[in-house]
Scaffold this motif. Structure first.
Motif, PDB file in Angstrom:
ATOM      1  N   THR B 223       0.814  -1.223   0.000  1.00 25.30           N
ATOM      2  CA  THR B 223       0.000   0.000   0.000  1.00 25.30           C
ATOM      3  C   THR B 223       0.842   1.265   0.000  1.00 25.30           C
ATOM      4  OG1 THR B 223      -0.219  -0.356   2.363  1.00 25.30           O
ATOM      5  CG2 THR B 223      -2.066  -1.008   0.992  1.00 25.30           C
ATOM      6  N   TRP B 224       2.096   1.163   0.374  1.00 24.77           N
ATOM      7  CA  TRP B 224       3.094   2.177   0.027  1.00 24.77           C
ATOM      8  C   TRP B 224       4.467   1.539   0.062  1.00 24.77           C
ATOM      9  CZ3 TRP B 224       6.640   2.337   3.765  1.00 24.77           C
ATOM     10  CH2 TRP B 224       6.288   2.348   5.120  1.00 24.77           C
ATOM     11  N   ALA B 225       5.391   2.183  -0.583  1.00 26.26           N
ATOM     12  CA  ALA B 225       6.780   1.717  -0.523  1.00 26.26           C
ATOM     13  C   ALA B 225       7.682   2.937  -0.485  1.00 26.26           C
ATOM     14  CB  ALA B 225       7.120   0.867  -1.737  1.00 26.26           C
ATOM     15  N   SER B 226       8.818   2.776   0.164  1.00 34.36           N
ATOM     16  CA  SER B 226       9.829   3.822   0.084  1.00 34.36           C
ATOM     17  C   SER B 226      10.965   3.304  -0.783  1.00 34.36           C
ATOM     18  CB  SER B 226      10.327   4.208   1.471  1.00 34.36           C
ATOM     19  OG  SER B 226      10.841   3.088   2.145  1.00 34.36           O
ATOM     20  N   LEU B 227      11.670   4.218  -1.377  1.00 35.11           N
ATOM     21  CA  LEU B 227      12.757   3.815  -2.273  1.00 35.11           C
ATOM     22  C   LEU B 227      13.908   4.786  -2.151  1.00 35.11           C
ATOM     23  CD1 LEU B 227      12.145   5.043  -5.845  1.00 35.11           C
ATOM     24  CD2 LEU B 227      10.311   5.263  -4.177  1.00 35.11           C
ATOM     25  N   ARG B 228      15.094   4.243  -2.303  1.00 39.16           N
ATOM     26  CA  ARG B 228      16.245   5.135  -2.232  1.00 39.16           C
ATOM     27  C   ARG B 228      16.363   5.934  -3.523  1.00 39.16           C
ATOM     28  NH1 ARG B 228      21.754   1.978  -1.529  1.00 39.16           N
ATOM     29  NH2 ARG B 228      20.773   1.134   0.304  1.00 39.16           N
ATOM     30  N   CYS B 229      16.779   7.168  -3.370  1.00 39.45           N
ATOM     31  CA  CYS B 229      16.987   8.036  -4.521  1.00 39.45           C
ATOM     32  C   CYS B 229      18.455   8.437  -4.559  1.00 39.45           C
ATOM     33  CB  CYS B 229      16.142   9.299  -4.406  1.00 39.45           C
ATOM     34  SG  CYS B 229      14.386   8.967  -4.214  1.00 39.45           S
ATOM     35  N   GLU B 230      18.910   8.873  -5.693  1.00 44.26           N
ATOM     36  CA  GLU B 230      20.292   9.337  -5.820  1.00 44.26           C
ATOM     37  C   GLU B 230      20.308  10.848  -6.003  1.00 44.26           C
ATOM     38  OE1 GLU B 230      22.432   7.136  -5.109  1.00 44.26           O
ATOM     39  OE2 GLU B 230      21.116   5.397  -5.301  1.00 44.26           O
ATOM     40  N   ILE B 231      21.502  11.401  -5.818  1.00 41.08           N
ATOM     41  CA  ILE B 231      21.656  12.854  -5.941  1.00 41.08           C
ATOM     42  C   ILE B 231      21.593  13.250  -7.414  1.00 41.08           C
ATOM     43  CG2 ILE B 231      23.190  14.806  -5.435  1.00 41.08           C
ATOM     44  CD1 ILE B 231      22.500  13.379  -2.933  1.00 41.08           C
ATOM     45  N   LEU B 232      20.947  14.364  -7.680  1.00 34.91           N
ATOM     46  CA  LEU B 232      20.887  14.890  -9.043  1.00 34.91           C
ATOM     47  C   LEU B 232      22.266  15.456  -9.387  1.00 34.91           C
ATOM     48  CD1 LEU B 232      18.451  15.071 -10.951  1.00 34.91           C
ATOM     49  CD2 LEU B 232      18.090  17.405 -10.119  1.00 34.91           C
ATOM     50  N   PRO B 233      22.863  14.979 -10.474  1.00 37.49           N
ATOM     51  CA  PRO B 233      24.210  15.477 -10.795  1.00 37.49           C
ATOM     52  C   PRO B 233      24.199  16.954 -11.185  1.00 37.49           C
ATOM     53  CG  PRO B 233      23.675  13.485 -12.037  1.00 37.49           C
ATOM     54  CD  PRO B 233      22.406  13.967 -11.418  1.00 37.49           C
ATOM     55  N   LYS B 234      25.348  17.577 -10.977  1.00 36.52           N
ATOM     56  CA  LYS B 234      25.506  18.974 -11.417  1.00 36.52           C
ATOM     57  C   LYS B 234      26.038  19.022 -12.849  1.00 36.52           C
ATOM     58  CE  LYS B 234      24.753  21.711  -7.734  1.00 36.52           C
ATOM     59  NZ  LYS B 234      23.795  20.775  -7.106  1.00 36.52           N
ATOM     60  N   LEU B 235      26.731  17.962 -13.221  1.00 38.30           N
ATOM     61  CA  LEU B 235      27.340  17.930 -14.540  1.00 38.30           C
ATOM     62  C   LEU B 235      27.351  16.493 -15.023  1.00 38.30           C
ATOM     63  CD1 LEU B 235      29.108  19.453 -16.721  1.00 38.30           C
ATOM     64  CD2 LEU B 235      31.091  18.714 -15.396  1.00 38.30           C
ATOM     65  N   GLU B 236      27.006  16.322 -16.304  1.00 39.93           N
ATOM     66  CA  GLU B 236      27.016  14.951 -16.828  1.00 39.93           C
ATOM     67  C   GLU B 236      27.723  14.911 -18.176  1.00 39.93           C
ATOM     68  OE1 GLU B 236      23.283  12.486 -15.576  1.00 39.93           O
ATOM     69  OE2 GLU B 236      22.631  14.511 -16.031  1.00 39.93           O
ATOM     70  N   GLU B 237      28.369  13.817 -18.436  1.00 41.66           N
ATOM     71  CA  GLU B 237      29.137  13.667 -19.676  1.00 41.66           C
ATOM     72  C   GLU B 237      28.896  12.261 -20.204  1.00 41.66           C
ATOM     73  OE1 GLU B 237      31.482  16.515 -20.460  1.00 41.66           O
ATOM     74  OE2 GLU B 237      31.142  15.515 -22.373  1.00 41.66           O
ATOM     75  N   PRO B 238      27.908  12.121 -21.100  1.00 44.51           N
ATOM     76  CA  PRO B 238      27.591  10.772 -21.600  1.00 44.51           C
ATOM     77  C   PRO B 238      28.454  10.382 -22.813  1.00 44.51           C
ATOM     78  CG  PRO B 238      25.985  12.353 -22.399  1.00 44.51           C
ATOM     79  CD  PRO B 238      26.982  13.143 -21.597  1.00 44.51           C
ATOM     80  N   PHE B 239      28.654   9.096 -22.974  1.00 45.70           N
ATOM     81  CA  PHE B 239      29.440   8.579 -24.103  1.00 45.70           C
ATOM     82  C   PHE B 239      28.776   7.337 -24.701  1.00 45.70           C
ATOM     83  CE2 PHE B 239      32.547  10.822 -21.545  1.00 45.70           C
ATOM     84  CZ  PHE B 239      33.314  11.500 -22.481  1.00 45.70           C
ATOM     85  N   LEU B 240      29.127   7.105 -25.948  1.00 44.24           N
ATOM     86  CA  LEU B 240      28.714   5.873 -26.610  1.00 44.24           C
ATOM     87  C   LEU B 240      29.955   5.160 -27.123  1.00 44.24           C
ATOM     88  CD1 LEU B 240      25.760   7.357 -28.685  1.00 44.24           C
ATOM     89  CD2 LEU B 240      25.509   5.700 -26.826  1.00 44.24           C
ATOM     90  N   VAL B 241      29.918   3.861 -27.084  1.00 45.04           N
ATOM     91  CA  VAL B 241      31.011   3.072 -27.649  1.00 45.04           C
ATOM     92  C   VAL B 241      30.392   2.010 -28.542  1.00 45.04           C
ATOM     93  CG1 VAL B 241      33.071   1.697 -27.155  1.00 45.04           C
ATOM     94  CG2 VAL B 241      32.239   3.321 -25.446  1.00 45.04           C
ATOM     95  N   GLY B 242      30.740   2.041 -29.799  1.00 51.14           N
ATOM     96  CA  GLY B 242      30.188   1.056 -30.730  1.00 51.14           C
ATOM     97  C   GLY B 242      31.216  -0.017 -31.028  1.00 51.14           C
ATOM     98  N   SER B 243      30.741  -1.217 -31.239  1.00 53.14           N
ATOM     99  CA  SER B 243      31.674  -2.285 -31.595  1.00 53.14           C
ATOM    100  C   SER B 243      30.918  -3.471 -32.169  1.00 53.14           C
ATOM    101  CB  SER B 243      32.454  -2.747 -30.356  1.00 53.14           C
ATOM    102  OG  SER B 243      33.327  -3.803 -30.711  1.00 53.14           O
ATOM    103  N   ALA B 244      31.635  -4.227 -33.005  1.00 56.51           N
ATOM    104  CA  ALA B 244      31.066  -5.485 -33.478  1.00 56.51           C
ATOM    105  C   ALA B 244      31.462  -6.612 -32.541  1.00 56.51           C
ATOM    106  CB  ALA B 244      31.556  -5.779 -34.896  1.00 56.51           C
ATOM    107  N   GLU B 245      32.413  -6.311 -31.666  1.00 56.16           N
ATOM    108  CA  GLU B 245      32.922  -7.371 -30.767  1.00 56.16           C
ATOM    109  C   GLU B 245      32.321  -7.216 -29.384  1.00 56.16           C
ATOM    110  OE1 GLU B 245      37.324  -7.984 -31.162  1.00 56.16           O
ATOM    111  OE2 GLU B 245      37.039  -6.284 -32.509  1.00 56.16           O
ATOM    112  N   LEU B 246      31.346  -8.037 -29.106  1.00 56.58           N
ATOM    113  CA  LEU B 246      30.636  -7.899 -27.827  1.00 56.58           C
ATOM    114  C   LEU B 246      31.549  -8.192 -26.638  1.00 56.58           C
ATOM    115  CD1 LEU B 246      27.977  -7.352 -26.371  1.00 56.58           C
ATOM    116  CD2 LEU B 246      27.434  -9.780 -26.588  1.00 56.58           C
ATOM    117  N   ASP B 247      32.425  -9.187 -26.773  1.00 60.94           N
ATOM    118  CA  ASP B 247      33.247  -9.548 -25.604  1.00 60.94           C
ATOM    119  C   ASP B 247      34.166  -8.400 -25.190  1.00 60.94           C
ATOM    120  OD1 ASP B 247      34.693  -9.873 -27.892  1.00 60.94           O
ATOM    121  OD2 ASP B 247      35.724 -11.705 -27.253  1.00 60.94           O
TER     122      ASP B 247
END
Lengths: 511, 488, 422
Positions: B223-247
């Motif tokens: 009927t209710w649940a509590s959950l942990r939350c994380e801090i909102l970042p001030k700065l973020e830097e996302p990246f992508l890495v592509g590959s044909a080699e999964l391992d």
């Protein structure tokens, strides 16, 4: 309890004559005149022993490494699991280790260090079992805490059934302990014996082996901690409020490998090698600190990371008016604290050396700031005992530490005393009861082990004792298992805390 | 409303629905479980009503099927297992009870969706560790109770995270609070004493919340649940890495997670990444997919309150040491997908239509927990099963999510199909049953078994089932809670 | 002192189990982490240092109950002191001393072990711990022209020891020692038939009176001969003369040196030159009675300060194994050209016992061999070709274990290595 010859023989047939004894001398060492000690060597033997206990309605108690001196209070089969001492697997890629109950944390940590990894070590120290169990440890900031490190588990129930949780049951692997469906990690602390378990392990950027020099009892490091991208500092604060502010900021900024709320007395115990030296050092520390404090260990993954973490720490300490204890800045003292607290997790020097015993009020898993008001009251009451000369005159403070980056924590206060001094023991018991009651009345927390009757606590905590009783009944219909329905959050069946001996109500052993 | 008068008394007439359309809606979902019409649908407004309902159900021996998220449903767990059931639709319980910045915790009722909670916690400087682009109607509690994987493995200490405490009405009709919330005192008294409902385990030796999670509503109703939350970042830097080699990519994932350098971190194959980024199908989807390598890793670095630039730059150094060693390169974009765009996407629920449905209108997921070393083999097995059945493996979506701080990996195959095409539907239905069998043989662990294969998965270990049933007998002795699911 | 005098110490045991393992910082993995052979072999807590204290505590309170099992526990201990060192890393309390006293109490009350009685009978009859010893004590020295220190004054008295004197397989050590001392130009002599057992092993077995008798006999002889410096190659002998005699105020100002200490000194002073190459990779086994238990006795008398702390007036200084003889044997080995030293996991103050001590080699040869086999395996794991020790009892026990296990590891006393190098 003297087992009849025939019954004794049945147990002997399981483990062999060499691994069972009811001789008075053996019993003395297990602190009870009324038990038969059995040393099982495998899961199958554990299960067979428990089945026999059920057959004959004989209560049993299992222990992994054990810690502290608590005398069992009833007749039973005592299973000492020390023959089960193998590391089954260390899986680096998937970051877990599988151990039997008598692998101690010092052994597992040494093996993990070689692989650039660490595990959670319980506050009781690395002489204790490396099973995840419920133990909370000083490195909880990095290594999580208690049952949250469990993965797949092999569990022998109080009926002697072997239940394999998670992947162990599904595919004989160790990486997950939950499911299929609901997770029985929810119940196995209620009884039975954990015979093998996978525990999560964590990255360790430090050396594969500490460069230790010197001879016991004073080992040192041949390298300064800073040369290994590590730093230990002790900070004191003008007030509890400032300390908490600093602690929360350090947690949120993710810079601390360890944040351990040592009182000055715990620092002095750990860096000294005798009682006399300890109390001299404590006097010096007490003069130097401005108020309550904590120890921080910073560990850098690489140079830039180390530099960043130090920079943030300096800023937080500045903002919260913290002061560094100069004695800990000495590289030798720093080094000692470093290896004491990361490998050994200290403990024996700080708890037992002075008086032989300590008794604690603790709340596991809940953050220091939740309980500081309550434990400040406990500290005032403790100081009364100090003034009366009933417990060791240390700084008298409560302490706490952060876990999981400050999401969770641990809060504790203990008295050190001579357990053979009746006045001291009585005073400490009364103090515990008073503090425990205050925990309930003030709506602070469920007080720690065995302080108040379970039903007194249970009524104030969702009647959990009734539900637990039902679980117990379901998994232990003959009532042979230990009655672990005691009160503190996240109990364990490892015997690490053996104060939990309660006579099972149901089993009526044949005399 | 005939026969449901006592329910009307509890919930009021407008909250007890038994019109044909409603019953039809709740009688089935996208899964392959057989549809069963419920007796009626009730919409509780509070815990008291839930408790009354469960007691009523025990009296009347009437099955209850709890559901919190809105449609569409996918896994069959909210489809009644037997006839005559009352569906308990909790989606109307929408209170966000508390957001506590200092303790990094939020407390919500079961009807609160991600879309509703995200802005509420953001206002306090917090964020959620959430599953990958949940559908708009997905509730936070629904997701947590199902142990859904979350996108930030660094903060996923335990498989139960981010769930903290719950208030639950057991199948007996008794109310219970778990963990730190259990007591002493009421929730309000605990707040006043300086506490929060954060610590999950206990009270006592048991970890009650673990018995409720993963239970698919068979133990009780939260009927209710509590959950942990994380801090909102001030700065973020996302990246992508592509590959044909999964391992090679997985080696990178291991070190990024192990060294706790990254927040969000997961791997998608080209089909899934394109499905997430495309707004128009099939044109835009195919265009994006054509630009992508077979596998793309997304990860995100974050700085918080103190010197965020310093932190991110130090982490970039740490990451580049690893990528160099492994021989991969982290970029701001891979093919037609930008890392910044991707980051924006993963912070919110899926845009409409739900990304799994945009392409073909339906999707069947096969997911399990595994370890890195087994993944390539398991993906190979799945590809073979798909291709053999006539489903082109190249069209299948794959989502790999490191969980529990890198101790395990959630592996998910998304089989997109056209629900109107009976051939396609039958093909997916058959191939999924075959796939589960084949994957289990490779050590794939179906920790959350749903749909038609659930019973087969869970019943393989008799000792485990026996232990679960002992728990069930205590918490739901009359088997009123969602009967027919799992092994109950 | 009697067991009753250690009540405070036995009550201090907090059952932390540190006594079962080497100091925790020194644990290098799941292998070689145990300190105590007895608990490692027999597993019941009673066989550990802490378990022995708990038994003592209980029996001090409710009387001594001498069951067969109790005596099995009491005599299946090499008195190696591993527990004592590990405990005292953290604690201020005596562990080995009360264990000694407990054993002494057993002997005093007639609860002895028959095998040990046999050894003591030999001691009483023949003045040696080698039962059935035949011939003269100094037969090995025949024709070597070694001075009789009881007849003429010498700078150094070489106490040969029972095993080295009587066991034909180990007389080579006496001859090697004499050869080395001669080579170094040392003015030394032996006691010939006046030498008698040091009594140390009798003390370990619990026969305190026999020990004292031997100690007095030896000191009378040494005083009469005017000996100022005693050198011995036996670790038991070293510990007896240096530590036990001092404990019972019998040592006077006699300088007691183990042969390794003396050789290290001779090498440092340039009096002994090791020129010949000995191509051998070795690992060094620290004998318990030379290492941790070779630490000087500390004369202390004081009273516990009343109250809750376990502290004394004047403050008690504990023997914690810090000041044993660890470096001299290593220095000697490093001085031998061609010798490469690889260390084992358990060394110095936390070395694993060879298994022979405390009378176990007589009372329970199987356990002595088991303990030695553990050490042999540890030595092999270093990759060394040979294990080098500095005590004939260790060498003999290792050789017996190797003989049965079929290991290729060679066993030497350090004097044999030095002999090869001169």
């Amino acid at each position: 309890m003297a087992l009849s010859k025939d019954v004794y023989k049945e147990f002997e047939d399981v483990v062999g004559a060499e691994n069972i004894s009811d001789d008075p001398a053996i019993k003395d060492a297990y602190r009870s005149p009324d038990l038969t000690v059995i040393l099982p060597g495998s899961t199958e033997e554990v299960a067979a022993v428990i089945k026999l206990c059920n057959k004959h309605k004989i209560p049993y108690k299992a222990q992994s490494t054990g810690w502290m001196l608590f005398a069992p209070t009833y007749d039973f089969i005592f299973m000492d699991l020390r023959r089960m001492n193998r590391i089954i697997e260390i899986n680096e890629k998937n970051m877990y280790a599988v151990v039997e109950p008598y692998v101690i944390s010092a052994e597992l940590m040494a093996e993990l260090f070689k692989r650039g990894m660490i595990c959670n070590v319980k506050g009781s120290g690395s002489t204790c079992t490396a099973l995840a169990m419920s133990g909370h440890g000083h490195m909880g900031m990095t290594t999580s805490t208690g049952d949250r490190n469990d993965l797949a588990t092999e569990w022998v129930t109080d009926e002697g059934e072997i239940v394999r949780l998670g992947t162990l049951g599904a595919s004989d692997e160790w990486f997950c302990g939950d499911g299929p469906g609901p997770s029985l990690r929810g119940v196995y602390r209620g009884g039975g014996v954990i015979t093998r378990q996978a525990t999560k392990v964590y990255h360790w950027p430090g050396p594969s082996e500490y460069p230790l020099e010197g001879l016991s009892p004073r080992y040192t490091l041949s390298k300064k901690p800073s040369e290994m991208n590590m730093m230990v500092r002790y900070f004191s604060f003008p007030s509890i409020g400032k300390l908490i502010e600093a602690e929360l900021k350090i947690g949120e900024s993710e810079i601390a490998f360890e944040l351990m709320g040592f009182c000055p007395s715990m620092v002095s115990s750990n860096i000294t090698t005798s009682n006399e030296e300890d109390f001299e050092t404590l006097e010096q520390f007490t003069r130097e600190v401005q108020g309550p404090g904590f120890m921080v260990i910073i560990v850098g993954n690489f140079d830039e990371d180390f530099a960043y973490k130090k920079k943030v720490l300096a800023q937080i300490i500045k903002e919260t008016d913290g002061e560094s204890l100069k004695a800990v800045e000495d590289p030798d003292a720093e080094a000692t604290l470093l290896f004491q607290c990361t490998r050994v997790c200290a403990s024996i020097r700080e708890t037992f050396r002075a008086g032989g015993m300590f008794s604690s009020m603790m709340v596991q898993g809940q953050r220091y700031d939740n309980h500081v008001r309550w434990l400040e009251e406990a500290a005032v009451l403790k100081r009364e005992l100090i003034e009366k000369g009933l417990v060791i005159a240390d700084d008298g403070q409560q302490f706490g530490w952060g876990e999981e980056g400050g999401h969770l924590g641990h809060t504790e206060i203990f008295c050190r005393y001579n357990p053979y001094d009746e006045k001291s023991s009585k005073a400490v018991q009364e103090w515990l009861a008073k503090v425990g009651k205050r925990a309930l009345d003030g709506c602070f927390a469920v007080p720690s082990m065995g302080i108040l009757p379970v039903d007194v606590i249970g009524k104030r905590a969702s009647n959990y004792h009734i539900w637990f009783g039902k679980l117990k009944e379901a998994f232990d219909p003959n009532g042979v298992g230990e009655n672990t329905g005691f009160s503190y959050v996240g109990a364990d069946t490892s015997g690490v805390h053996t104060s939990i001996y309660q006579k099972p109500e149901k089993a009526s052993p044949k005399k | 409303m005939a026969g449901n008068e006592s329910l009307v008394k509890i919930f009021g007439a407008k909250n007890v629905l038994d019109d044909a359309e409603t019953l039809e809606e709740y009688s089935g979902d996208f899964s392959f479980v057989s549809p069963v019409r419920p007796r009626c649908v009730v919409k509780p407004k509070n815990a008291d009503e839930v408790q009354k309902l469960v007691k009523w159900a025990n009296d009347k021996r009437t099955p209850l099927v709890p559901v919190s998220s809105g449609s569409p449903h996918f896994r069959g767990d909210t489809v009644p297992g037997i006839g005559g059931a009352v569906v308990v639709d909790l989606s109307g319980m929408k209170k966000i009870i508390r957001v506590d910045r200092a303790h990094r915790v939020a407390m919500v009722e079961p009807g609160v969706t991600f879309a509703e909670l995200i802005p509420a916690v953001e206002k306090e400087g917090l964020r959620l560790n959430m599953p990958l682009l949940p559908r708009k109607s997905k509730t936070v509690i629904g997701s947590m109770l199902e142990r859904e994987p979350v996108v930030m493995p660094k903060y996923h200490w335990d498989i139960s995270d981010p769930l903290a405490c719950v208030e639950v009405v057991f199948g007996t009709g008794d109310m219970f609070r778990t963990g730190q919330a259990a007591g002493p005192g009421t929730i309000e008294e605990q707040w006043a004493a300086g506490g929060a409902q954060k610590t999950p385990y206990g009270p006592g030796p048991a970890a009650w919340y673990r018995l409720i999670q993963g239970a698919q509503g068979t133990m009780g109703i939260v009927t209710w649940a509590s959950l942990r939350c994380e801090i909102l970042p001030k700065l973020e830097e996302p990246f992508l890495v592509g590959s044909a080699e999964l391992d090679r990519l997985l080696e990178l994932v291991h070190w990024l997670v192990r060294m706790r350098l990254v927040n969000e971190c997961f791997v998608l194959n080209d089909s899934n990444l394109a499905a997430i980024m495309a707004r128009k199908f099939p044109g835009e989807y195919q265009d994006i997919k054509d630009t992508l390598p077979p596998w793309v890793l997304f990860f995100n670095l974050a700085g918080y309150d103190y010197f965020p630039e310093d932190r991110v730059s130090s982490q970039i150094k740490g990451v580049s040491d690893i990528t160099k060693r492994i021989g991969l390169e982290a970029d701001k974009a891979v093919g037609g997908v930008s890392a910044v765009e991707m980051l924006k996407m993963v912070k919110r629920p899926s845009p409409e239509p739900y990304w799994k449905l945009g392409g073909k209108g339906a999707c069947h997921d096969i997911f399990f927990i595994t370890t890195y070393d087994k993944l390539e083999g398991q993906i190979g097995v799945m590809n073979d099963v798909a291709n053999k059945s006539g489903y082109p493996a190249l069209d299948m979506g794959v989502y790999l999510q490191p969980i529990v701080q890198g101790s395990n990996c959630h592996c998910e195959f998304n089989l997109f199909y056209d629900p109107q095409d009976p051939v396609e539907l039958e093909r997916v239905k058959e191939l999924s049953a075959e796939a589960v069998n084949c994957l289990m043989a490779t050590g794939a662990f179906f920790s959350r078994p749903y749909d038609r294969s659930a019973r087969m998965i869970i019943n393989r270990d008799a000792a485990y089932v026996d232990a679960l049933n002992r728990v069930k007998t205590i918490l739901d002795p009359n088997h009123v809670m969602n009967p027919g699911k799992l092994c109950f | 002192m009697a067991i009753e005098d250690y009540r405070g110490d036995v009550e201090m045991c907090c059952r932390c189990s540190a006594c079962k393992h080497i100091p925790l910082q020194m644990v290098k993995g799941v292998e070689h982490s145990y300190a105590c052979p007895s608990i490692a072999r027999y597993n019941f807590h009673a066989y550990s240092g802490g378990g022995r204290l708990l038994i003592a505590k209980e029996m001090l309170n409710s009387g001594f109950k001498y069951t067969d099992k109790l005596l099995d526990i009491v005599y299946n201990c090499q008195m190696c002191g591993g527990c004592d060192t590990s405990c005292k890393y953290a604690m201020d309390m005596e562990v080995l001393e009360p264990i000694y006293e407990f054993r002494i109490r057993c002997v005093e009350t007639g609860h002895t072990n028959p095998a040990l009685d046999k050894v003591i009978n030999s001691l009483r009859k023949q003045g040696t711990m080698v039962p059935g010893a035949k011939g003269k004590r100094a037969a090995w020295a025949q024709g070597m022209g070694i001075k009789d220190a009881t007849k003429e004054k010498v700078d150094v008295y070489y106490h040969v020891g029972c095993l080295t004197s009587y066991d034909k397989d180990y007389q080579k050590l006496a001859r090697a020692t004499a050869k080395i001392l001669k080579k170094a130009g040392v003015d030394f002599g032996i006691g010939y038939e006046n030498e008698s057992c040091c009594g140390g092993r009798a003390f370990q077995m619990g026969y305190k009176d026999d020990f004292l008798k031997q100690a007095k006999k030896n000191m009378d002889m040494l005083k009469k001969a005017g000996v100022k410096t005693l050198v011995t190659g036996c670790a038991d002998g070293y510990q007896a003369f240096k530590v036990l005699y001092d404990k019972y105020n019998l040592k006077g100002d006699l300088e007691v040196l183990h042969i390794t200490e003396y050789l290290a000194r001779l090498i440092k002073e340039g009096k002994l030159k090791l020129n010949k190459k000995v191509n051998l990779t070795v690992t060094y086994h620290d004998p318990c009675y030379l290492g941790r238990l070779g630490e000087p006795w500390i004369h202390w008398q004081g009273k516990k300060i009343p109250g809750y702390k376990f502290v004394f007036d004047p403050p008690k200084v504990y023997r914690r194994g810090t000041y044993g003889v660890y470096e001299p044997p290593r220095e000697v080995l490093k001085s031998v050209p061609g010798v490469k030293l690889f260390e084992m996991d358990r060394i110095k103050e936390y070395a694993w016992c060879c298994g022979a001590g405390g009378g176990v080699n007589e009372s329970n040869p199987e356990f002595a061999k088991w303990t030695a086999t553990e050490r042999i395996e540890e030595a092999e794991s270093t990759g060394a070709e040979a294990i080098v020790t500095a005590c004939p009892w260790c060498e003999k026990n290792f050789n017996q274990a190797i003989k049965e296990s079929g290991s290729d590891l060679k066993v030497y006393d350090i004097v044999e290595i030095v002999e090869k190098a001169i």
